[in-house]
Design a protein around this motif. Structure first.
Motif, mmCIF file in Angstrom:
data_model
loop_
_atom_site.group_PDB
_atom_site.id
_atom_site.type_symbol
_atom_site.label_atom_id
_atom_site.label_comp_id
_atom_site.label_asym_id
_atom_site.label_seq_id
_atom_site.Cartn_x
_atom_site.Cartn_y
_atom_site.Cartn_z
ATOM 1 N N ARG A 56 -5.358 -1.972 4.304
ATOM 2 C CA ARG A 56 -4.233 -1.138 3.875
ATOM 3 C C ARG A 56 -4.673 -0.178 2.779
ATOM 4 O O ARG A 56 -4.325 1.005 2.783
ATOM 5 C CB ARG A 56 -3.090 -2.034 3.378
ATOM 6 C CG ARG A 56 -1.825 -1.267 2.967
ATOM 7 C CD ARG A 56 -0.726 -2.249 2.556
ATOM 8 N NE ARG A 56 0.538 -1.552 2.350
ATOM 9 C CZ ARG A 56 0.922 -1.024 1.195
ATOM 10 N NH1 ARG A 56 0.100 -1.076 0.135
ATOM 11 N NH2 ARG A 56 2.088 -0.409 1.084
ATOM 12 N N GLU A 57 -5.453 -0.682 1.849
ATOM 13 C CA GLU A 57 -5.897 0.153 0.734
ATOM 14 C C GLU A 57 -6.775 1.293 1.232
ATOM 15 O O GLU A 57 -6.638 2.446 0.788
ATOM 16 C CB GLU A 57 -6.666 -0.704 -0.286
ATOM 17 C CG GLU A 57 -5.809 -1.714 -1.037
ATOM 18 C CD GLU A 57 -5.352 -2.888 -0.178
ATOM 19 O OE1 GLU A 57 -6.006 -3.156 0.870
ATOM 20 O OE2 GLU A 57 -4.342 -3.518 -0.522
ATOM 21 N N ASP A 88 2.087 1.013 7.011
ATOM 22 C CA ASP A 88 2.561 -0.368 7.068
ATOM 23 C C ASP A 88 3.071 -0.719 8.466
ATOM 24 O O ASP A 88 2.902 -1.854 8.946
ATOM 25 C CB ASP A 88 3.671 -0.588 6.040
ATOM 26 C CG ASP A 88 3.145 -0.679 4.616
ATOM 27 O OD1 ASP A 88 1.935 -0.928 4.441
ATOM 28 O OD2 ASP A 88 3.941 -0.491 3.672
ATOM 29 N N GLU A 127 2.974 5.943 3.540
ATOM 30 C CA GLU A 127 2.744 4.520 3.294
ATOM 31 C C GLU A 127 3.533 3.669 4.290
ATOM 32 O O GLU A 127 3.020 2.665 4.815
ATOM 33 C CB GLU A 127 3.152 4.163 1.861
ATOM 34 C CG GLU A 127 2.892 2.715 1.487
ATOM 35 C CD GLU A 127 3.212 2.424 0.030
ATOM 36 O OE1 GLU A 127 2.993 1.276 -0.411
ATOM 37 O OE2 GLU A 127 3.675 3.351 -0.666
ATOM 38 N N GLU A 128 4.766 4.064 4.592
ATOM 39 C CA GLU A 128 5.582 3.307 5.553
ATOM 40 C C GLU A 128 5.043 3.443 6.974
ATOM 41 O O GLU A 128 5.131 2.504 7.766
ATOM 42 C CB GLU A 128 7.036 3.774 5.470
ATOM 43 C CG GLU A 128 7.721 3.322 4.188
ATOM 44 C CD GLU A 128 9.054 4.005 3.936
ATOM 45 O OE1 GLU A 128 9.887 3.425 3.204
ATOM 46 O OE2 GLU A 128 9.269 5.133 4.448
ATOM 47 N N LEU A 180 -4.565 3.907 3.054
ATOM 48 C CA LEU A 180 -3.821 4.731 2.109
ATOM 49 C C LEU A 180 -4.731 5.757 1.435
ATOM 50 O O LEU A 180 -4.342 6.913 1.218
ATOM 51 C CB LEU A 180 -3.150 3.844 1.060
ATOM 52 C CG LEU A 180 -1.982 2.986 1.550
ATOM 53 C CD1 LEU A 180 -1.557 1.999 0.464
ATOM 54 C CD2 LEU A 180 -0.799 3.869 1.937
#
Length: 398
Positions: free
Chosen positions: A10-11, A224, A220-221, A14
């Motif tokens: 995830r990092e 995710d 970001e959403e 992003l």
């Protein structure tokens, strides 16, 4: 940018979204796609069957759903369904895409009355019966896309469907707040949609899902949401394709003045999806929603154009015509790819016994053995299952 086959965190995702130049992202995504899919881009020749436009959800971007009494409000009868499917069979279609509103009988007496006259109490049960009718009478392979489904509905749909679909759209419950697109859409609760996708995994149903971009969500959403899809696929191995779909404004929706995502935004999101989901995932973007720019979607790492219908419009986006298959082929080949027709079930799932009921497998093998798939002016067979192994053409890259 160096590509890696290790799952993107995830990092990292992003960071790439925020800092990587678009050209570098596209280059990395192209390399990852090539590792898993070679130069093959697929599509499905389908008919779009809008079983009912009645829906209990009021999404701010939707022009498909109708209330009883509005122009276009309709439940298709069995005769209407069968007539459209037969017309599609004669046109060479192999997939019957059933799209419909979500649980209209929950709020509309008119929906309950129609279902009662057909002998059903739930739209999902009527859908299953229509899928069975089309499969048996025409040999088209159903792909149902009805919204949230419980386990009982999924069990019955598996008996007659080659694959099933439900767009996750977005994993964020924030979009259900007042003034946002899912505020009046009880079936867009992310947990309900994730549960449906997971139940399909437990039942070994080949599943289509994806995200909708440009409706007010953040990057970001989006990330995710893609990670949630990846997690479910890692657990059950049943996600056959992930669609990256862009919002298009229409004059008769609450979001008519909402800005559309740019092509660059679309390409960045597709590239991130490819990097997050890896080389083996089938990633699709609808060509009709990018109009004349659709060939550029290949730069983002997609390997599928989705369903293309020669006889019906896209009832979800009626203003956006599908490109003719001859044009799709020419534009795809001009960019160095081979266009290949597939079924509603992707080739890599056909060989896996657990993903097809016996009745669907029999129909799929008939399509592949007796009819095959017409591709690029020649005649080719996609993988046809163990019963057709001796008739299968050599597998290409990816």
């Amino acid at each position: 940018m160096q590509t890696t086959l290790h799952p993107l965190t995830r990092e990292d995702a992003l960071l790439l979204a925020a800092q990587s130049p678009l050209a570098e992202l596209l280059g990395a995504a192209t390399e990852v796609r090539a590792q898993g899919k070679g130069n093959v881009v697929s599509f499905s020749k389908k008919v779009f069957i809008p079983l009912t436009t009645l829906c209990r959800d009021y999404c701010s971007y939707c022009t498909f759903r109708k209330d009883p009494g509005q122009p276009g409000a309709h439940f298709m009868t069995p005769d209407e369904v069968l007539a459209l499917a037969e017309r599609a069979r004669q046109a060479g279609c192999k997939e019957a895409l059933f799209s419909l509103g979500d649980q209209p009988e929950r709020i509309f007496p008119e929906a309950r009355e129609f279902l009662r006259t057909q002998g059903y109490s739930r739209t999902l049960d009527y859908l299953a019966a229509m899928c069975e009718l089309v499969l048996e009478k025409t040999g088209l392979l159903p792909h149902a896309n009805p919204g949230v489904m419980d386990r009982a509905a999924l069990v019955r749909l598996k008996d007659s469907n080659a694959s099933v679909g439900l767009m996750l759209e977005n994993v964020s419950p924030r979009l259900m707040r007042d003034g946002l697109p899912h505020a009046n859409a009880p079936d867009k609760v992310p947990a309900l949609r994730l549960r449906t996708i997971e139940e399909a995994g437990k039942l070994s149903i080949a599943f289509t899902t994806g995200i909708l971009i440009g409706i007010g969500e953040t990057m970001e959403e989006r990330i995710d949401s893609l990670l949630a899809i990846r997690a479910l696929h890692e657990k059950y191995g049943h996600i056959q394709e992930v669609i990256i779909q862009n919002f298009r404004a229409k004059p008769d929706i609450p979001m008519a003045a909402h800005p559309e995502p740019s092509l660059e935004d679309m390409l960045r999101t597709i590239a991130l999806a490819r990097l997050i989901l890896g080389p083996q995932m089938n990633i699709q973007a609808p060509p009709n929603l990018s109009y004349d720019d659709f060939p550029r979607l290949l730069e983002g790492g997609i390997n599928d154009w989705g369903g293309i219908s020669p006889i019906t419009k896209d009832f979800i986006n009626p203003e956006a015509a599908w490109p003719q298959i001859t044009r799709l082929k020419a534009k795809t080949e001009r960019r160095g790819f081979v266009l290949r027709e597939r079924l509603a079930l992707y080739p890599e799932f056909v060989d896996r016994e657990e993903f097809l009921s016996p009745r669907v497998r029999a129909k799929a093998n008939l399509l592949l053995i007796e009819g095959g798939c017409e591709v690029s002016g020649g005649f080719a067979l996609l993988q046809a299952g163990k019963a057709a192994a001796s008739r299968r053409t050599p597998k290409g890259p990816g």
